[in-house]
Design an enzyme around this catalytic site. Structure first.
Site, PDB file in Angstrom:
ATOM      1  N   GLU A  87      28.464  -4.057  42.577  1.00  0.00           N
ATOM      2  CA  GLU A  87      27.371  -3.100  42.327  1.00  0.00           C
ATOM      3  C   GLU A  87      27.619  -1.915  43.255  1.00  0.00           C
ATOM      4  O   GLU A  87      27.295  -1.950  44.436  1.00  0.00           O
ATOM      5  CB  GLU A  87      26.023  -3.782  42.574  1.00  0.00           C
ATOM      6  CG  GLU A  87      25.809  -4.930  41.595  1.00  0.00           C
ATOM      7  CD  GLU A  87      24.608  -5.813  41.930  1.00  0.00           C
ATOM      8  OE1 GLU A  87      23.777  -5.410  42.758  1.00  0.00           O
ATOM      9  OE2 GLU A  87      24.529  -6.913  41.357  1.00  0.00           O
ATOM     10  N   GLU A 281      17.411  -0.934  42.650  1.00  0.00           N
ATOM     11  CA  GLU A 281      18.378  -1.145  41.571  1.00  0.00           C
ATOM     12  C   GLU A 281      18.618   0.223  40.948  1.00  0.00           C
ATOM     13  O   GLU A 281      17.685   0.851  40.442  1.00  0.00           O
ATOM     14  CB  GLU A 281      17.800  -2.118  40.537  1.00  0.00           C
ATOM     15  CG  GLU A 281      17.366  -3.457  41.120  1.00  0.00           C
ATOM     16  CD  GLU A 281      18.532  -4.380  41.425  1.00  0.00           C
ATOM     17  OE1 GLU A 281      19.675  -4.051  41.024  1.00  0.00           O
ATOM     18  OE2 GLU A 281      18.309  -5.421  42.059  1.00  0.00           O
TER      19      GLU A 281
HETATM   20 ZN    ZN Z   1      22.676  -7.005  43.293  1.00  0.00          ZN
END
Ligand code: ZN
Length: 436
Positions: A87, A281
């Site tokens: 990520e 996020e």
């Molecule tokens: Zn993550």
């Protein structure tokens, strides 16, 4: 001269004028860039907080007027990126943030006020081994884990579960880091959705569980923090745009309500570290094409800055004993906020309590002194880049010690005992490409 030549040959530029290139820099390039920044700007300080399993340093760049050490009254803030190695948008954004802050200090008013009032710690990658092993894929999890195959966001001590397992090197580094600095506010940058998620991530179905959410005593503050990010972000507040996940009202969610997870970092920061941390996020695709990176920076830049400014919410100060000396480990509790581990003053006798504007009654407890109750009117600190400053002055109580149950935090709140209770915690949830 050597550094300049090296920078040019790596395509990493540290100068006024030209910004850092929008691409994925590998661990070696990140290290060289950070060293270059550290050598160029006197208001930065680079240090390693530990190593990954494969021996890569976990580099933290500190930025601030006095970067090398804490100053009384200056709050400590941190950003952590790339905990899940695949990520990667947060990792890129934190490098861009460093570039922006270093080029803007003493030129841009917001940047200057932020760095004059705050000590900012940036860990660009918490999982460099995972990053190096990632495939450049939007959804699959190659690179998510550390070298030992452990999900680092399931590996922290957990207030709500007693699972055992081994603490990974990267997690131990973070735990030790939290002991060396009294962090006040933090965010942990992830990808795979677009939402600001706040504690708790876990619950044992006690009083904290309300309507499917696991609610902290500081829920109003966490919701405000999450909304500060989502509404300053160009898109996040509109709800998740990703095709495979739920629609998040206001672009925020309680972590547990989204999906419960044990051993997460944000709960650990809050419960044991007295540091309010949320999880950001930042992209549907975990490893997007490099051509999209400038757009992510544009969408997040103001949100990253506005979130940092929130470190000035509430009240800060010292607790002083009857002789006027700052005291460590006095309890600073706010009425109506029964924190699992009560907030305590650090080695400087300092406390920081993030609170929204309003009137709050504080209860300050320290052995050999009368319990002090004081009500304070708290303004909106971020507007002036300072929380309300207030020292609590205790009076000696020769006759008694404070009433039982108030003097000492629960045993599990001291970090050494956390280790004893949770000698080992393994990643519990199965690997899933849907996890963010
Ligand atoms: Zn993550």
């Amino acid at each position: 001269m050597f550094l300049i030549a090296l920078s040019l040959c790596l395509g990493i530029v540290v100068s006024a004028g030209v910004g850092l290139e929008f691409r994925y820099h590998n661990s070696l390039e990140v290290e060289k860039y950070l060293r270059n920044v550290n050598n160029t700007f006197g208001f930065t300080h680079l240090h390693s907080i530990g190593k990954s399993v494969e021996g890569r340093d976990l580099w933290v760049l500190i930025l601030g007027k006095n970067p090398t050490e804490h100053q009384i009254g200056i709050p400590e803030f941190k950003y952590v990126g790339n905990m899940h190695g695949n990520e990667v948008v947060g990792r890129v954004l934190l490098l861009q943030l460093i570039d922006y802050l270093t080029r803007g200090y003493l030129k841009d008013q917001l940047v200057t006020r932020l760095l004059n009032s705050t000590r900012v710690h940036i860990l660009v990658s918490m999982n460099p081994d995972g990053f190096e092993s990632s495939n450049r894929d939007c959804m699959y999890s190659q690179g998510r884990f550390n070298k030992n195959g452990v999900d680092l966001n399931r590996n922290f001590p957990d207030a709500f579960s007693k699972e055992s397992g081994t603490r990974e090197m990267e997690v131990r580094a973070i735990i030790d880091w939290l002991k060396t600095e009294s962090f006040v506010l933090s965010a942990n940058l992830h990808g795979g959705a677009v939402v600001a998620s706040y504690p708790y991530d876990n619950s044992n179905k006690g009083a904290e569980l309300k309507g499917g959410s696991s609610i902290t005593p500081d829920n109003d503050v966490f919701v405000h923090l999450a909304k500060t990010y989502s509404y300053t972000h160009t898109l996040m507040h509109k709800g998740d745009q990703c095709y495979d996940s739920k629609d998040f009202t206001d672009g925020i969610t309680n972590g547990y309500n989204w999906y419960p997870l044990p051993g997460g970092m944000q709960d650990y920061n809050y419960v044991w570290g007295q540091c309010l941390e949320i999880t950001l996020e930042l992209s549907c695709c975990k490893f997007p094409n490099e051509s999209e990176l400038p757009g992510f920076w544009d969408a997040n830049r103001d949100a990253l800055l506005a979130y940092m400014q929130q470190v000035h919410l509430g009240v800060k100060g010292q607790v002083l004993d009857a002789d006027g000396k700052p005291v460590q480990n006095s309890l600073v509790e706010v009425e109506g906020r029964p924190n699992l581990c009560p907030f305590r003053t650090d080695s400087n006798g300092e406390y920081y309590r993030l609170l929204l504007p309003g009137n709050y009654t504080f209860k300050v407890t320290y052995p050999g002194h009368r319990v002090l109750m004081e009500t304070l009117a708290v303004p909106y600190g971020p507007a002036s880049f300072s929380a309300l400053s207030h020292d609590f002055r205790l009076e000696r109580d020769a006759a008694t010690t404070p009433s039982p149950g108030n003097t000492h935090p629960p045993e599990s709140c001291t970090s050494s005992q956390v280790w004893d209770f949770h000698t080992a915690l393994k990643a519990i949830l199965p690997t899933s490409i849907l996890l963010s």
